[in-house]
Design a protein around this motif. Structure first.
Motif, PDB file in Angstrom:
ATOM      1  N   MET A   1      43.105  29.935  35.307  1.00 30.85           N
ATOM      2  CA  MET A   1      43.899  30.742  36.390  1.00 30.85           C
ATOM      3  C   MET A   1      42.701  29.150  37.849  1.00 30.85           C
ATOM      4  SD  MET A   1      41.378  33.620  38.581  1.00 30.85           S
ATOM      5  CE  MET A   1      42.247  34.291  39.750  1.00 30.85           C
ATOM      6  N   GLY A   2      43.610  28.617  38.079  1.00 28.78           N
ATOM      7  CA  GLY A   2      43.289  27.702  39.785  1.00 28.78           C
ATOM      8  C   GLY A   2      43.916  27.972  41.127  1.00 28.78           C
ATOM      9  N   VAL A   3      42.968  27.787  41.896  1.00 28.25           N
ATOM     10  CA  VAL A   3      43.623  27.248  42.974  1.00 28.25           C
ATOM     11  C   VAL A   3      43.124  26.374  43.907  1.00 28.25           C
ATOM     12  CG1 VAL A   3      42.851  28.662  45.229  1.00 28.25           C
ATOM     13  CG2 VAL A   3      42.624  30.290  43.339  1.00 28.25           C
ATOM     14  N   LYS A   4      44.766  25.919  44.565  1.00 29.16           N
ATOM     15  CA  LYS A   4      44.770  24.734  45.124  1.00 29.16           C
ATOM     16  C   LYS A   4      43.274  24.232  45.482  1.00 29.16           C
ATOM     17  CE  LYS A   4      48.104  21.850  46.986  1.00 29.16           C
ATOM     18  NZ  LYS A   4      49.606  22.684  47.644  1.00 29.16           N
ATOM     19  N   LYS A   5      43.155  23.343  45.555  1.00 27.68           N
ATOM     20  CA  LYS A   5      41.628  23.042  45.891  1.00 27.68           C
ATOM     21  C   LYS A   5      42.045  22.448  47.351  1.00 27.68           C
ATOM     22  CE  LYS A   5      38.362  18.697  46.428  1.00 27.68           C
ATOM     23  NZ  LYS A   5      38.442  17.315  46.365  1.00 27.68           N
ATOM     24  N   GLU A   6      42.392  22.650  48.532  1.00 23.46           N
ATOM     25  CA  GLU A   6      42.241  22.820  50.135  1.00 23.46           C
ATOM     26  C   GLU A   6      41.913  24.123  50.502  1.00 23.46           C
ATOM     27  OE1 GLU A   6      46.536  23.062  51.922  1.00 23.46           O
ATOM     28  OE2 GLU A   6      46.521  21.471  50.332  1.00 23.46           O
ATOM     29  N   TYR A   7      42.479  25.277  49.297  1.00 19.77           N
ATOM     30  CA  TYR A   7      41.584  26.403  49.520  1.00 19.77           C
ATOM     31  C   TYR A   7      40.919  26.945  49.146  1.00 19.77           C
ATOM     32  CZ  TYR A   7      46.788  26.652  51.008  1.00 19.77           C
ATOM     33  OH  TYR A   7      48.093  26.204  52.290  1.00 19.77           O
TER      34      TYR A   7
ATOM     35  N   ARG B   1      38.489  30.809  53.576  1.00 22.48           N
ATOM     36  CA  ARG B   1      38.460  31.840  53.433  1.00 22.48           C
ATOM     37  C   ARG B   1      39.807  33.025  52.842  1.00 22.48           C
ATOM     38  NH1 ARG B   1      37.256  35.932  59.063  1.00 22.48           N
ATOM     39  NH2 ARG B   1      37.750  37.497  57.742  1.00 22.48           N
ATOM     40  N   ILE B   2      40.588  31.728  52.546  1.00 24.07           N
ATOM     41  CA  ILE B   2      41.672  32.754  51.844  1.00 24.07           C
ATOM     42  C   ILE B   2      41.992  32.435  50.554  1.00 24.07           C
ATOM     43  CG2 ILE B   2      43.190  30.873  51.927  1.00 24.07           C
ATOM     44  CD1 ILE B   2      45.669  32.312  53.179  1.00 24.07           C
ATOM     45  N   GLY B   3      41.562  31.502  49.711  1.00 26.63           N
ATOM     46  CA  GLY B   3      41.376  31.477  48.515  1.00 26.63           C
ATOM     47  C   GLY B   3      40.745  32.203  47.928  1.00 26.63           C
ATOM     48  N   PRO B   4      39.928  32.685  48.405  1.00 27.53           N
ATOM     49  CA  PRO B   4      38.850  34.157  47.184  1.00 27.53           C
ATOM     50  C   PRO B   4      40.177  35.604  47.025  1.00 27.53           C
ATOM     51  CG  PRO B   4      37.024  33.248  47.812  1.00 27.53           C
ATOM     52  CD  PRO B   4      38.351  32.661  48.951  1.00 27.53           C
ATOM     53  N   ILE B   5      41.117  35.364  48.331  1.00 28.89           N
ATOM     54  CA  ILE B   5      41.754  36.760  48.263  1.00 28.89           C
ATOM     55  C   ILE B   5      43.123  36.694  47.361  1.00 28.89           C
ATOM     56  CG2 ILE B   5      42.912  38.301  50.340  1.00 28.89           C
ATOM     57  CD1 ILE B   5      40.539  37.734  50.459  1.00 28.89           C
ATOM     58  N   ILE B   6      43.044  34.919  47.881  1.00 28.45           N
ATOM     59  CA  ILE B   6      44.510  34.798  46.773  1.00 28.45           C
ATOM     60  C   ILE B   6      44.100  35.256  45.179  1.00 28.45           C
ATOM     61  CG2 ILE B   6      45.825  32.795  45.803  1.00 28.45           C
ATOM     62  CD1 ILE B   6      45.395  31.153  49.015  1.00 28.45           C
TER      63      ILE B   6
ATOM     64  N   ASN C   1      49.908  21.103  37.519  1.00 25.62           N
ATOM     65  CA  ASN C   1      49.254  20.316  38.931  1.00 25.62           C
ATOM     66  C   ASN C   1      48.264  21.164  39.354  1.00 25.62           C
ATOM     67  OD1 ASN C   1      50.805  18.419  38.514  1.00 25.62           O
ATOM     68  ND2 ASN C   1      52.368  19.227  39.481  1.00 25.62           N
ATOM     69  N   LEU C   2      48.504  22.301  39.618  1.00 30.28           N
ATOM     70  CA  LEU C   2      46.999  22.977  40.414  1.00 30.28           C
ATOM     71  C   LEU C   2      46.224  23.367  39.965  1.00 30.28           C
ATOM     72  CD1 LEU C   2      49.430  26.531  40.810  1.00 30.28           C
ATOM     73  CD2 LEU C   2      48.693  25.371  42.936  1.00 30.28           C
ATOM     74  N   PHE C   3      45.995  23.027  37.723  1.00 28.29           N
ATOM     75  CA  PHE C   3      45.092  23.020  37.695  1.00 28.29           C
ATOM     76  C   PHE C   3      43.815  21.908  37.677  1.00 28.29           C
ATOM     77  CE2 PHE C   3      41.701  23.094  33.639  1.00 28.29           C
ATOM     78  CZ  PHE C   3      41.531  23.437  33.941  1.00 28.29           C
ATOM     79  N   ASN C   4      44.883  21.185  36.741  1.00 27.55           N
ATOM     80  CA  ASN C   4      44.033  19.573  37.768  1.00 27.55           C
ATOM     81  C   ASN C   4      43.269  19.388  38.648  1.00 27.55           C
ATOM     82  OD1 ASN C   4      44.424  19.740  34.383  1.00 27.55           O
ATOM     83  ND2 ASN C   4      46.396  17.986  35.058  1.00 27.55           N
ATOM     84  N   LEU C   5      43.913  19.565  39.761  1.00 26.86           N
ATOM     85  CA  LEU C   5      43.995  19.489  41.455  1.00 26.86           C
ATOM     86  C   LEU C   5      42.654  20.458  41.316  1.00 26.86           C
ATOM     87  CD1 LEU C   5      47.440  18.741  43.133  1.00 26.86           C
ATOM     88  CD2 LEU C   5      44.805  17.023  42.357  1.00 26.86           C
ATOM     89  N   GLY C   6      42.960  21.541  41.443  1.00 23.54           N
ATOM     90  CA  GLY C   6      41.649  22.644  41.640  1.00 23.54           C
ATOM     91  C   GLY C   6      40.564  22.988  40.639  1.00 23.54           C
ATOM     92  N   TRP C   7      40.312  22.171  39.570  1.00 21.80           N
ATOM     93  CA  TRP C   7      39.422  22.236  39.112  1.00 21.80           C
ATOM     94  C   TRP C   7      38.462  20.695  38.610  1.00 21.80           C
ATOM     95  CZ3 TRP C   7      37.202  25.870  34.982  1.00 21.80           C
ATOM     96  CH2 TRP C   7      37.934  26.862  34.671  1.00 21.80           C
ATOM     97  N   GLN C   8      39.235  19.692  39.629  1.00 23.35           N
ATOM     98  CA  GLN C   8      38.989  18.092  39.041  1.00 23.35           C
ATOM     99  C   GLN C   8      37.144  18.137  39.375  1.00 23.35           C
ATOM    100  OE1 GLN C   8      41.052  15.364  42.072  1.00 23.35           O
ATOM    101  NE2 GLN C   8      41.285  16.837  43.497  1.00 23.35           N
ATOM    102  N   ASP C   9      36.752  19.424  40.707  1.00 22.46           N
ATOM    103  CA  ASP C   9      35.543  19.068  40.534  1.00 22.46           C
ATOM    104  C   ASP C   9      34.150  20.102  40.475  1.00 22.46           C
ATOM    105  OD1 ASP C   9      35.580  17.069  43.325  1.00 22.46           O
ATOM    106  OD2 ASP C   9      36.646  18.612  44.518  1.00 22.46           O
TER     107      ASP C   9
ATOM    108  N   GLU D   1      55.092  27.376  49.102  1.00 24.52           N
ATOM    109  CA  GLU D   1      54.307  26.086  48.929  1.00 24.52           C
ATOM    110  C   GLU D   1      53.166  26.693  46.935  1.00 24.52           C
ATOM    111  OE1 GLU D   1      54.796  22.160  48.159  1.00 24.52           O
ATOM    112  OE2 GLU D   1      56.399  23.065  49.215  1.00 24.52           O
ATOM    113  N   PRO D   2      53.848  25.913  45.872  1.00 21.42           N
ATOM    114  CA  PRO D   2      52.340  26.658  45.250  1.00 21.42           C
ATOM    115  C   PRO D   2      51.302  26.432  45.139  1.00 21.42           C
ATOM    116  CG  PRO D   2      54.648  25.705  43.731  1.00 21.42           C
ATOM    117  CD  PRO D   2      54.196  25.298  45.116  1.00 21.42           C
ATOM    118  N   ALA D   3      50.034  27.563  45.452  1.00 22.94           N
ATOM    119  CA  ALA D   3      48.928  27.401  45.574  1.00 22.94           C
ATOM    120  C   ALA D   3      47.651  28.285  44.796  1.00 22.94           C
ATOM    121  CB  ALA D   3      48.904  28.872  47.080  1.00 22.94           C
ATOM    122  N   ALA D   4      48.460  28.395  43.632  1.00 19.86           N
ATOM    123  CA  ALA D   4      47.514  29.328  42.683  1.00 19.86           C
ATOM    124  C   ALA D   4      48.398  29.977  42.060  1.00 19.86           C
ATOM    125  CB  ALA D   4      46.512  30.329  43.171  1.00 19.86           C
ATOM    126  N   PHE D   5      47.320  30.199  40.337  1.00 23.23           N
ATOM    127  CA  PHE D   5      48.059  31.213  39.615  1.00 23.23           C
ATOM    128  C   PHE D   5      47.251  31.656  38.893  1.00 23.23           C
ATOM    129  CE2 PHE D   5      46.398  27.008  37.425  1.00 23.23           C
ATOM    130  CZ  PHE D   5      46.370  27.706  36.148  1.00 23.23           C
TER     131      PHE D   5
END
Length: 377
Positions: free
Chosen positions: A308-314, A318-323, A217-225, A261-265
């Motif tokens: 590797m995937g980061v949830k789209k909303e992040y 600023r927090i996304g790259p740090i995760i 789910n994280l991959f599909n939602l994070g990479w969809q764009d 809540e899972p945010a990245a992996f």
């Protein structure tokens, strides 16, 4: 006697064997070539490959007399068509001698088949879709490929471009030595601030199937764009999960959670190419024992991050790259314990400037470039 080039459809087990074995003859003398396991390639090109649920394909061999001098596949991905239109098609697994006539004959045959399937926009190479081996190596021939990445000959790109194909996008592979990994004081401060909100935890094998669903789910939602995105199906990710369960230790798969809540992996894959190097693609009679010993006892010295995937909303916060940095940092200790000295991060879209900048700031260097080509027919 000069023989004409003939193109033959792969239609029998003997044809398939020739198709799989051809690169091993082409790359004789290339010290960076690693023979894939024959049994794995057979499975990849069979109904056991879960991508076959949505990919139909055909393969061909180019011959000069009785000698195989090239190969290619053409494929239609129904999931890709659902997202990008009913006229898309792909080519893949292109290998051939340095001969423009061979390349022209192979691509002419592949294009004719794709047209018969309603395709008028071709991209590739994919083997067999974007979630498997992708891209043609155009820079970085002087080092061996990491696990599930392609090798190639320098002349491939030239011949493909001469047939009217142009660059669609490049995929970048980064190399990072574990001892070179460093975080600048500014990054360290940001990471420490984010740590207060983020929990980084290893995979829980007791609920493995549920964990795989989280990753999917994280991959599909994070990479969809992203360019060329095609979602992983449940079947594909379940199959991958069984491979990861065997190949990847629990402490080399991490999940980042924010407020529970899972945010990245991130997934760190031991470089199985090290384990199969020198086996000439054979597991029998003793190859399987060597692979197990190299993976489980001696250990390998390199690894790859294939997922590797980061949830789209992040992603654009600023927090996304740090995760992402916290996940990379989490791999450092298990790598040290296993004497893994270096890591390939691949692949990264050339347009993903945010991730590329971060990787370069912590000591990673781009060292291989894989190109995807496109053509209207």
């Amino acid at each position: 006697m000069v023989f004409m080039i003939s193109i033959e459809k792969v239609a029998s087990k003997q044809d398939l064997k020739a198709f799989i074995n051809f690169p091993s003859t082409l790359f004789v003398g290339d010290e960076n070539w690693i023979d894939p396991l024959f049994v794995e390639r057979v499975e990849h090109l069979s109904k056991k490959n879960p991508a076959s649920d949505h990919v139909v394909w055909q393969a061909w061999l180019a011959k000069r007399g009785a000698e195989v001098v090239g190969r290619i596949t053409a494929q239609i991905d129904s999931l890709h068509r659902e997202l990008y239109g009913p006229n898309t098609g792909h080519f893949g697994m292109i290998d051939a001698i340095d001969d423009e006539e061979v390349f022209a004959a192979l691509f002419k045959t592949a294009e004719e088949w794709l047209i018969s399937q309603g395709a008028h926009q071709i991209t590739g190479p994919f083997s067999l879709n974007i979630n498997q081996e992708s891209g043609l190596l155009v820079d970085g021939f002087d080092t061996p490929p990491s696990a599930l990445m392609a090798h190639g000959k320098p002349w491939y790109g030239k011949h493909i471009e001469n047939l009217g194909y142009s660059k669609a996008i490049d995929l970048i592979a980064y190399w990072m030595k574990r001892t070179d990994l460093h975080f600048e004081p500014g990054l360290t401060k940001l990471m420490d601030n984010v740590r207060k909100r983020v929990t980084i935890r290893p995979l829980n094998r007791k609920i493995f199937d549920q964990e795989m669903q989280i990753l999917r789910n994280l991959f599909n939602l994070g990479w969809q764009d992203n360019w060329g995105f095609v979602p992983f199906t449940e079947h594909e990710f379940a199959t991958m999960g069984q491979q990861l369960k065997y190949l990847v230790p629990d402490d080399m798969i991490y999940i980042a959670e924010i407020d529970g809540e899972p945010a990245a992996f991130i997934v760190g894959l031991p470089n199985i190419n090290e384990a199969i190097d020198g086996l000439e693609g054979k597991l029998l009679p003793f190859g399987w024992a060597k692979v197990l010993w190299r993976l489980k006892v001696r250990g390998v010295r390199t690894a790859r991050v294939p997922l590797m995937g980061v949830k789209k909303e992040y992603q654009f916060s600023r927090i996304g790259p740090i995760i992402a940095l916290l996940l990379i940092e989490a791999l450092r200790e298990p790598f040290r314990r296993r004497n893994i000295d270096a890591l390939e991060m691949s692949w990264i879209l050339e347009t993903n400037t945010g991730m590329r900048t971060i990787l370069e700031r912590i000591g990673a260097e781009p060292y291989k470039n894989y190109r995807l080509f496109e053509k209207k027919i």
